[in-house]
Design an enzyme around this catalytic site. Structure first.
Site, short mmCIF file in Angstrom:
data_model
loop_
_atom_site.label_atom_id
_atom_site.label_comp_id
_atom_site.label_asym_id
_atom_site.label_seq_id
_atom_site.Cartn_x
_atom_site.Cartn_y
_atom_site.Cartn_z
N ASP A 185 46.56 -15.04 4.71
CA ASP A 185 45.58 -14.92 5.80
C ASP A 185 44.63 -13.75 5.52
OD1 ASP A 185 46.93 -17.02 7.08
OD2 ASP A 185 48.25 -15.64 8.12
N ASP A 190 47.86 -12.35 -0.87
CA ASP A 190 48.16 -12.50 0.54
C ASP A 190 47.48 -13.79 0.98
OD1 ASP A 190 48.99 -11.74 3.20
OD2 ASP A 190 46.90 -11.16 3.57
#
Length: 185
Positions: free
Chosen positions: A12, A10
């Site tokens: 952020d 991922d």
């Protein structure tokens, strides 16, 4: 050629500090140790694939072009430090907000597995031996639905929910600790 396992990341809260809809270079800050962690994983031959929900596009907070410009900057910043990402996949959709094609229920928005499955097809990834590193339940649930067995939850992003903890094989402080865990296996 045999399929190769990957590490799905991922963005952020895993690679960079999560600060509510990051859309410019000025707002983007790599989390301490994240670049070095990716360097170590690349040295060991892992594919690195970023998969990120970007509903800020659907919400009108920034344009898809803004996102792509930031992504290009991030990608080149990593290349300059010896990290070549093998793929970057993003979902610009949201099921309830947005205009036109951005407002839709899709199979790419995590927790759906679409981005992982697309990457697996395009990059010939062995999902059964891959890892997902995320900071939310939706990251880990997408990996579970794509039959990625190894799921690491990092504490460097959002507050950890009980659902996220239950989906995780391991819980670590950040990407640096996740890389150490993977490389010790």
């Amino acid at each position: 050629m045999a399929k190769q396992p990957a590490i799905f990341l991922d963005r952020d809260g895993v690679i960079n500090k999560d600060g509510n809809y990051i859309c410019s270079v000025d707002d983007f800050q790599f989390i301490d140790g994240s670049i070095e962690a990716m360097q170590a994983l690349k040295r060991e031959g892992w594919l690195l694939v970023v998969i990120t929900n970007q509903s800020g596009i659907a919400r009108g907070y920034f344009s898809e072009d803004d996102f792509l410009a930031l992504t290009e900057w991030m990608d080149w910043s990593l290349v300059d430090r010896g990290v070549t990402l093998d793929g970057i996949y993003y979902c610009p959709h949201h099921p309830e907000v947005g205009e036109g094609d951005y407002r839709q229920v899709c199979d790419c928005r995590k927790p759906e597995p679409g981005m992982l499955l697309q990457a697996a097809k395009e990059l010939d990834i062995d999902l059964a031996n891959s890892w997902m590193i995320g900071d939310k339940a939706s990251d880990l649930l997408a990996a579970k639905r794509a039959e990625v067995p190894h799921r690491i939850l990092v504490k460097s992003g959002k507050n950890l929910t009980e659902e996220a903890k239950a989906l995780a094989e391991s819980i670590v402080d950040d990407l640096s600790d996740a890389a150490k865990l993977i490389l010790s296996n």
